[in-house]
Design an enzyme around this catalytic site. Structure first.
Site, PDB file in Angstrom:
ATOM      1  CB  THR A 163      -0.896   0.022   1.257  1.00 56.87           C
ATOM      2  OG1 THR A 163      -1.615  -1.208   1.319  1.00 56.87           O
ATOM      3  CG2 THR A 163      -1.873   1.175   1.194  1.00 56.87           C
TER       4      THR A 163
ATOM      5  CE  LYS B  27      -5.138  -1.120   1.583  1.00 57.85           C
ATOM      6  NZ  LYS B  27      -5.295  -2.395   2.205  1.00 57.85           N
TER       7      LYS B  27
ATOM      8  CE  LYS C  64       1.546   2.284   4.074  1.00 55.09           C
ATOM      9  NZ  LYS C  64       2.153   1.023   3.685  1.00 55.09           N
TER      10      LYS C  64
HETATM   11  P1  NAD Z   1       6.255  -5.665   7.238  1.00 56.21           P
HETATM   12  O1  NAD Z   1       6.932  -4.491   7.854  1.00 56.21           O
HETATM   13  O2  NAD Z   1       5.950  -6.864   8.075  1.00 56.21           O
HETATM   14  O3  NAD Z   1       7.070  -6.175   5.946  1.00 56.21           O
HETATM   15  C1  NAD Z   1       7.809  -5.346   5.091  1.00 56.21           C
HETATM   16  C2  NAD Z   1       9.091  -6.074   4.752  1.00 56.21           C
HETATM   17  O4  NAD Z   1       9.829  -5.302   3.801  1.00 56.21           O
HETATM   18  C3  NAD Z   1      10.015  -6.291   5.959  1.00 56.21           C
HETATM   19  O5  NAD Z   1      10.316  -7.665   6.104  1.00 56.21           O
HETATM   20  C4  NAD Z   1      11.267  -5.465   5.617  1.00 56.21           C
HETATM   21  O6  NAD Z   1      12.471  -6.049   6.086  1.00 56.21           O
HETATM   22  C5  NAD Z   1      11.199  -5.469   4.097  1.00 56.21           C
HETATM   23  N1  NAD Z   1      11.968  -4.389   3.484  1.00 56.21           N
HETATM   24  C6  NAD Z   1      12.024  -3.086   3.853  1.00 56.21           C
HETATM   25  N2  NAD Z   1      12.851  -2.416   3.018  1.00 56.21           N
HETATM   26  C7  NAD Z   1      13.315  -3.307   2.116  1.00 56.21           C
HETATM   27  C8  NAD Z   1      14.216  -3.236   1.018  1.00 56.21           C
HETATM   28  N3  NAD Z   1      14.772  -2.078   0.659  1.00 56.21           N
HETATM   29  N4  NAD Z   1      14.467  -4.361   0.321  1.00 56.21           N
HETATM   30  C9  NAD Z   1      13.898  -5.540   0.671  1.00 56.21           C
HETATM   31  N5  NAD Z   1      13.037  -5.679   1.714  1.00 56.21           N
HETATM   32  C10 NAD Z   1      12.764  -4.581   2.420  1.00 56.21           C
HETATM   33  O7  NAD Z   1       4.891  -5.077   6.611  1.00 56.21           O
HETATM   34  P2  NAD Z   1       3.600  -5.907   6.144  1.00 56.21           P
HETATM   35  O8  NAD Z   1       2.609  -5.937   7.257  1.00 56.21           O
HETATM   36  O9  NAD Z   1       4.041  -7.176   5.484  1.00 56.21           O
HETATM   37  O10 NAD Z   1       3.004  -4.915   5.043  1.00 56.21           O
HETATM   38  C11 NAD Z   1       3.558  -4.798   3.749  1.00 56.21           C
HETATM   39  C12 NAD Z   1       2.686  -3.876   2.934  1.00 56.21           C
HETATM   40  O11 NAD Z   1       1.344  -4.401   2.899  1.00 56.21           O
HETATM   41  C13 NAD Z   1       2.560  -2.469   3.487  1.00 56.21           C
HETATM   42  O12 NAD Z   1       2.573  -1.548   2.422  1.00 56.21           O
HETATM   43  C14 NAD Z   1       1.216  -2.486   4.201  1.00 56.21           C
HETATM   44  O13 NAD Z   1       0.613  -1.193   4.252  1.00 56.21           O
HETATM   45  C15 NAD Z   1       0.428  -3.425   3.317  1.00 56.21           C
HETATM   46  N6  NAD Z   1      -0.701  -4.085   3.986  1.00 56.21           N
HETATM   47  C16 NAD Z   1      -0.534  -4.652   5.207  1.00 56.21           C
HETATM   48  C17 NAD Z   1      -1.607  -5.274   5.805  1.00 56.21           C
HETATM   49  C18 NAD Z   1      -1.469  -5.929   7.167  1.00 56.21           C
HETATM   50  O14 NAD Z   1      -2.492  -6.282   7.764  1.00 56.21           O
HETATM   51  N7  NAD Z   1      -0.244  -6.114   7.685  1.00 56.21           N
HETATM   52  C19 NAD Z   1      -2.849  -5.331   5.161  1.00 56.21           C
HETATM   53  C20 NAD Z   1      -2.969  -4.782   3.892  1.00 56.21           C
HETATM   54  C21 NAD Z   1      -1.875  -4.153   3.322  1.00 56.21           C
END
Ligand code: NAD
Length: 290
Positions: free
Chosen positions: A87, A162, A237
């Protein structure tokens, strides 16, 4: 299919594992996260992208997406598709798509709803923006990771859908919570309030399916001490992204702005961080009119 998967956090790890389980060859990269089952890890993002027919990114925000995209776009084979499921702000999504297309690649922005539970169960909903051809290439992967994918329009349309949805969700949750708190102070039984509203014109998903009052309606995070679910900081966010988009296109969104402010206060000053976004009810319970 050969798939590169970058960003293996709470959402990305189960999504990548589901693709591997379905028989796809998944090469992953993350700065920190452990290796999901069935996924081979690369030493860099570019290496994960080098042989991929589709690269999926699942990253924290638009800035990081743009940095990763700058690294992987030159490495991806011609005709491959970059599919971002994070997102992020609409502007970043559109910029990344333009860069990918300029390099002879397909591009899709496909944020998800369904949370960590949906990612694990393979029941996410994808809302996608980009060309028909790129959407068609990625559709079989959406079918593994989710139960529904809607092609919303051109680049950025997935992110637009979204944040509009989540702006409605945030505003509606606040309205539901403040109405429960008002009903409490009027001496109205919460179950009666639920019975009336859930079958009347005030009904909504937040009331009917995700009721913020414990012990009322179907089971929800309220019945589990407000353990997320969907954490308040993630709602914040999305509400901030909606406000950034509204500013970009000069749209008047007073309720969205008020919701963003309330969740900001809740998360940053009132202990809402780490609690489900329906815990907003506890804020209103504890407050008076001024
Ligand atoms: P998270 O923080 O658990 O995962 C993000 C991952 O990206 C981490 O493992 C981090 O190490 C990695 N990362 C960061 N910078 C990086 C880079 N330069 N290269 C490679 N890896 C890198 O977050 P999440 O909960 O998995 O969410 C991911 C996305 O999904 C976000 O944009 C969030 O808004 C969206 N989202 C999350 C949810 C939820 O319920 N968690 C629901 C819908 C959407």
């Amino acid at each position: 299919m050969n798939i590169g998967f970058i960003g293996l956090g709470n959402m990305g790890a189960p999504m990548a594992a589901n693709l591997a389980k379905a028989g796809h060859a998944v090469i992953g990269f993350d700065l920190a996260a452990p290796t999901p089952e069935g996924v081979a890890m690369a030493a860099t993002a570019a290496e994960a992208a080098r042989r991929a027919e589709v690269v999926i990114t699942m990253l924290p925000n638009g800035e990081i997406l743009e940095a990763v995209a700058a690294e992987i776009i030159p490495a991806m084979p011609p005709g491959a598709v970059l599919c971002d499921c994070s997102t992020v702000d609409v502007e970043s999504a559109r910029r990344v798509a333009a860069e990918a297309e300029a390099a002879g690649l397909g591009a899709i922005d496909a944020p998800v709803s369904g949370g960590v539970g949906g990612a694990g169960a393979g029941t996410l909903t994808f809302m996608a923006g980009g060309s028909e051809a790129a959407f068609a290439r990625v559709t079989p992967l959406f079918e593994v990771m989710g139960q529904k994918a809607v092609h919303c329009g051109a680049a950025g349309a997935g992110q637009s859908a979204k944040i509009c949805n989540n702006m409605i969700l945030g505003v509606t949750m606040i309205a539901t919570c403040e109405a429960f708190a008002l009903a409490d102070k009027l001496g109205l039984d919460r179950r009666k309030m639920y019975d009336v509203v859930s079958t009347s014109s005030g009904s909504s998903w937040t009331m009917n399916s995700y009721c913020p009052a414990p012990g009322v309606g179907p089971k929800s995070p309220a019945d589990n001490g407000y353990v997320p679910g969907f954490a308040s900081e993630l709602m914040l966010k999305d509400l901030r992204l909606a406000q950034a988009a509204a500013e970009m296109v000069d749209a008047d969104t007073p309720m969205g702005r008020a919701a963003a402010r309330l969740y900001e206060t809740f998360v940053e000053e009132e202990g809402g961080r780490g609690r489900d976004f329906s815990a907003m009810l506890t804020r209103f319970e504890a407050r008076h009119r001024t």
